[in-house]
Design an enzyme around this catalytic site. Structure first.
Site, PDB file in Angstrom:
ATOM      1  N   ALA A 118      -8.789   7.221  -6.462  1.00  0.00           N
ATOM      2  CA  ALA A 118     -10.255   7.617  -6.381  1.00  0.00           C
ATOM      3  C   ALA A 118     -10.357   7.366  -4.648  1.00  0.00           C
ATOM      4  O   ALA A 118     -11.303   8.416  -4.043  1.00  0.00           O
ATOM      5  CB  ALA A 118     -11.199   6.761  -6.894  1.00  0.00           C
ATOM      6  N   HIS A 150       0.918  -1.278  -0.011  1.00  0.00           N
ATOM      7  CA  HIS A 150       0.034  -0.135   0.213  1.00  0.00           C
ATOM      8  C   HIS A 150       0.833   1.404   0.195  1.00  0.00           C
ATOM      9  O   HIS A 150       1.935   1.207   0.883  1.00  0.00           O
ATOM     10  CB  HIS A 150      -0.907   0.110   1.199  1.00  0.00           C
ATOM     11  CG  HIS A 150      -1.961  -1.087   0.991  1.00  0.00           C
ATOM     12  ND1 HIS A 150      -1.981  -2.486   1.122  1.00  0.00           N
ATOM     13  CD2 HIS A 150      -3.336  -0.878   0.759  1.00  0.00           C
ATOM     14  CE1 HIS A 150      -2.916  -2.989   1.166  1.00  0.00           C
ATOM     15  NE2 HIS A 150      -3.870  -2.126   0.731  1.00  0.00           N
ATOM     16  N   PRO A 151       0.496   2.475  -0.682  1.00  0.00           N
ATOM     17  CA  PRO A 151       1.010   3.487  -0.654  1.00  0.00           C
ATOM     18  C   PRO A 151       0.987   4.106   0.589  1.00  0.00           C
ATOM     19  O   PRO A 151      -0.187   4.179   1.163  1.00  0.00           O
ATOM     20  CB  PRO A 151       0.443   4.268  -1.745  1.00  0.00           C
ATOM     21  CG  PRO A 151      -0.822   3.839  -1.899  1.00  0.00           C
ATOM     22  CD  PRO A 151      -0.770   2.182  -1.614  1.00  0.00           C
ATOM     23  N   GLN A 211      -8.288   7.917  -1.954  1.00  0.00           N
ATOM     24  CA  GLN A 211      -7.551   9.055  -1.585  1.00  0.00           C
ATOM     25  C   GLN A 211      -8.237  10.285  -1.698  1.00  0.00           C
ATOM     26  O   GLN A 211      -8.520  11.308  -0.948  1.00  0.00           O
ATOM     27  CB  GLN A 211      -6.136   8.953  -1.763  1.00  0.00           C
ATOM     28  CG  GLN A 211      -5.297   7.968  -1.124  1.00  0.00           C
ATOM     29  CD  GLN A 211      -3.818   8.115  -1.133  1.00  0.00           C
ATOM     30  OE1 GLN A 211      -3.263   9.164  -0.855  1.00  0.00           O
ATOM     31  NE2 GLN A 211      -2.999   7.149  -1.148  1.00  0.00           N
ATOM     32  N   PHE A 258       1.295   3.125   6.797  1.00  0.00           N
ATOM     33  CA  PHE A 258       0.038   3.093   7.630  1.00  0.00           C
ATOM     34  C   PHE A 258      -1.121   2.869   6.400  1.00  0.00           C
ATOM     35  O   PHE A 258      -1.020   3.395   5.444  1.00  0.00           O
ATOM     36  CB  PHE A 258      -0.166   4.616   8.111  1.00  0.00           C
ATOM     37  CG  PHE A 258      -1.317   4.948   8.687  1.00  0.00           C
ATOM     38  CD1 PHE A 258      -1.704   4.589   9.912  1.00  0.00           C
ATOM     39  CD2 PHE A 258      -2.369   5.768   8.097  1.00  0.00           C
ATOM     40  CE1 PHE A 258      -2.957   4.643  10.418  1.00  0.00           C
ATOM     41  CE2 PHE A 258      -3.605   6.001   8.463  1.00  0.00           C
ATOM     42  CZ  PHE A 258      -3.873   5.481   9.765  1.00  0.00           C
ATOM     43  N   VAL A 259      -2.025   2.016   6.969  1.00  0.00           N
ATOM     44  CA  VAL A 259      -3.077   1.701   6.039  1.00  0.00           C
ATOM     45  C   VAL A 259      -4.438   2.010   6.911  1.00  0.00           C
ATOM     46  O   VAL A 259      -4.577   1.390   7.991  1.00  0.00           O
ATOM     47  CB  VAL A 259      -2.957   0.039   5.513  1.00  0.00           C
ATOM     48  CG1 VAL A 259      -4.223  -0.293   4.586  1.00  0.00           C
ATOM     49  CG2 VAL A 259      -1.867  -0.083   4.836  1.00  0.00           C
ATOM     50  N   SER A 283      -6.781   3.284  -5.712  1.00  0.00           N
ATOM     51  CA  SER A 283      -6.254   4.090  -4.512  1.00  0.00           C
ATOM     52  C   SER A 283      -6.241   5.579  -4.701  1.00  0.00           C
ATOM     53  O   SER A 283      -6.611   6.496  -3.920  1.00  0.00           O
ATOM     54  CB  SER A 283      -4.847   3.751  -4.394  1.00  0.00           C
ATOM     55  OG  SER A 283      -4.436   2.484  -3.762  1.00  0.00           O
TER      56      SER A 283
END
Length: 168
Positions: A87, A68-69, A89, A120-121, A85
């Protein structure tokens, strides 16, 4: 939108191509879930994919989290997120941050990543930029085991919403 009937009947590689995006850059989950077909509905599909994660090694779980970014991070600012991701964010307001907010996110993302070794997710679609920043700050105080479990719970929420958007 694809149907559950299509996913149940298609070739394994088509299944992975169609639903592998649900868990960020981790098609191995769809590969394993494909072997469990047929699924009665979206809930059964999601449950099977979550079970694949639950039964994975600790290293695979951490790799899933690491796929995950950073939220509002450099990859997002450079436009290199997956479509999902991007959309998600944007929906949480992370694509329209002030310079001060970007600096704050960079600082707390950095502290979190330093502490845990992965990003962090959180399910951005269920949060706002303020609640995400609050959670990021708070969760940095967790121990590693708690944070891995929390991140995996959030990933399951993200995947559920992605599946609901894509499968009828």
């Amino acid at each position: 939108m694809m149907t559950i009937d299509y996913l149940n009947a298609c070739a394994p590689n088509a299944f992975v191509d169609a639903i592998g995006f649900a868990f960020e850059d981790s098609p191995w989950i769809a590969v394993a879930a494909a072997a469990q077909r047929p699924f009665a509905d979206r809930d059964a599909l999601h449950a099977a994919m979550v079970a694949v994660v639950a039964n994975a090694s600790d290293e695979a779980k951490v790799a899933l989290i690491a796929a995950h970014p950073d939220l509002a991070g450099r990859v997002a600012r450079e436009g290199r997120l997956t479509a999902a991701s991007t959309a998600e964010q944007a929906g949480a307001g992370l694509s329209a941050l002030t310079r001060e907010e970007v600096a704050r996110f960079d600082a707390v993302n950095g502290a979190y990543r330093t502490r845990f070794g992965f990003p962090f997710v959180i399910c951005a679609r269920e949060n706002t930029k303020a609640s995400i920043l609050d959670a990021l700050t708070h969760r940095t105080g967790n121990d590693r085991a708690t944070e891995i479990a929390t991140a995996l719970t959030e990933i399951a929420k993200i995947a559920r919403l992605r599946i609901e958007d894509a499968v009828s």
